[in-house]
Design an enzyme around this catalytic site. Structure first.
Site, PDB file in Angstrom:
ATOM      1  N   ASP A  84       0.847  -1.189   0.000  1.00 23.60           N
ATOM      2  CA  ASP A  84       0.000   0.000   0.000  1.00 23.60           C
ATOM      3  C   ASP A  84       0.890   1.249   0.000  1.00 23.60           C
ATOM      4  OD1 ASP A  84      -2.965   0.950   0.517  1.00 23.60           O
ATOM      5  OD2 ASP A  84      -1.684   2.195   1.785  1.00 23.60           O
ATOM      6  N   ILE A  85       0.560   2.209  -0.840  1.00 26.38           N
ATOM      7  CA  ILE A  85       1.335   3.448  -0.919  1.00 26.38           C
ATOM      8  C   ILE A  85       1.018   4.316   0.295  1.00 26.38           C
ATOM      9  CG2 ILE A  85       1.792   5.531  -2.273  1.00 26.38           C
ATOM     10  CD1 ILE A  85       0.955   3.934  -4.768  1.00 26.38           C
ATOM     11  N   ASN A  92      -2.865  12.981  -3.304  1.00 29.59           N
ATOM     12  CA  ASN A  92      -3.998  13.416  -4.117  1.00 29.59           C
ATOM     13  C   ASN A  92      -4.514  14.784  -3.690  1.00 29.59           C
ATOM     14  OD1 ASN A  92      -4.314  11.315  -5.999  1.00 29.59           O
ATOM     15  ND2 ASN A  92      -5.390  10.047  -4.521  1.00 29.59           N
ATOM     16  N   HIS A  97      -5.296  14.514  -8.462  1.00 31.00           N
ATOM     17  CA  HIS A  97      -5.435  13.100  -8.814  1.00 31.00           C
ATOM     18  C   HIS A  97      -4.555  12.697 -10.000  1.00 31.00           C
ATOM     19  CE1 HIS A  97      -8.625  11.969  -5.997  1.00 31.00           C
ATOM     20  NE2 HIS A  97      -9.077  13.202  -6.156  1.00 31.00           N
ATOM     21  N   ASP A 117      10.376 -12.281 -13.473  1.00 27.79           N
ATOM     22  CA  ASP A 117       9.824 -13.615 -13.703  1.00 27.79           C
ATOM     23  C   ASP A 117       9.613 -14.410 -12.422  1.00 27.79           C
ATOM     24  OD1 ASP A 117       9.873 -13.167 -16.444  1.00 27.79           O
ATOM     25  OD2 ASP A 117      11.920 -13.947 -16.658  1.00 27.79           O
ATOM     26  N   GLU A 127      -4.890   2.160  -4.198  1.00 25.97           N
ATOM     27  CA  GLU A 127      -3.432   2.278  -4.207  1.00 25.97           C
ATOM     28  C   GLU A 127      -2.759   1.007  -3.698  1.00 25.97           C
ATOM     29  OE1 GLU A 127      -4.759   4.266  -0.302  1.00 25.97           O
ATOM     30  OE2 GLU A 127      -5.534   3.936  -2.320  1.00 25.97           O
TER      31      GLU A 127
END
Length: 205
Positions: A84-85, A92, A97, A117, A127
């Site tokens: 989570d950011i 924002n 935004h 990979d 987010e």
């Protein structure tokens, strides 16, 4: 003279048929390529998030189901990492935004590049980004910490402004009994704990 006209008419007819056949083959090939492009576009819409270009939730669920099957058949394990950011609402509110979208894109690119990979990456919602790693807890923790450091060390540039971004990550490992729902709950709880205790960190227990 009649035979010559016959041969000429035959040759003209053959040439016209050949030309129409070539044009028809070109048209078919054009339509095939157009159909392939449209199918690829539909596949992208169905499987990828339009903003970040990461896998979407629906597609990630299919990859997780395959990971479960593989773990059961091969007695292997995998980890889910929920990212989570930090302070995303503040970004924002402060910059708008469009800036928030740019932050999401930059974070997504860093995560996808680092994971490569070794797993799959999807935009889980808002987010939040979910990583499926075909590793045990120690390896997943190392990857999560690399992601955490890399994002913290790379400011997002937006309209000549450098915006410092950090993330918090919660890690859960499949142990043969736990359900995916429980793994996600566990990863979310660890993520929440990290948010409450300083952010910008990886929590594995």
């Amino acid at each position: 003279m009649g035979s010559l006209n016959y041969y000429l008419n035959t040759m003209v007819t053959f040439a016209m048929m050949l030309i129409f056949s070539i044009l028809f083959a070109i048209e078919i090939r054009y339509m095939q390529r157009k159909l392939e492009r449209e199918n690829n576009k539909l596949t992208e819409i169905a499987n990828y998030d339009p903003l970040t270009k990461l896998l979407n939730r629906r597609s990630m669920n299919m990859h997780i189901s395959r990971a479960l099957e593989q773990a059961a058949n091969q007695k292997s394990t995998f980890c889910l990492v929920l990212l989570d950011i930090d302070n995303f609402k503040k970004v924002n509110d402060t910059y708008g935004h469009d800036c928030g979208d740019e932050v999401l894109i930059c974070v997504s690119e860093i995560v996808e590049h680092l994971v490569g990979d070794t797993g799959k990456v999807c935009r889980w919602g808002g987010e939040e980004i979910l990583l499926l790693l075909h590793n045990d807890m120690n390896q997943a923790k190392d990857m999560a910490e690399r992601v955490c450091r890399s994002i913290a060390n790379n400011a997002v540039c937006y309209q000549d402004q450098k915006i410092q971004v950090t993330v918090t990550l919660g890690v859960a490992q499949y142990d043969g009994d736990v359900s995916v729902k429980d793994m996600l709950r566990q990863a979310d709880e660890r993520l929440y704990w990290g948010k409450k205790h300083g952010k910008n960190q990886v929590v594995c227990e």
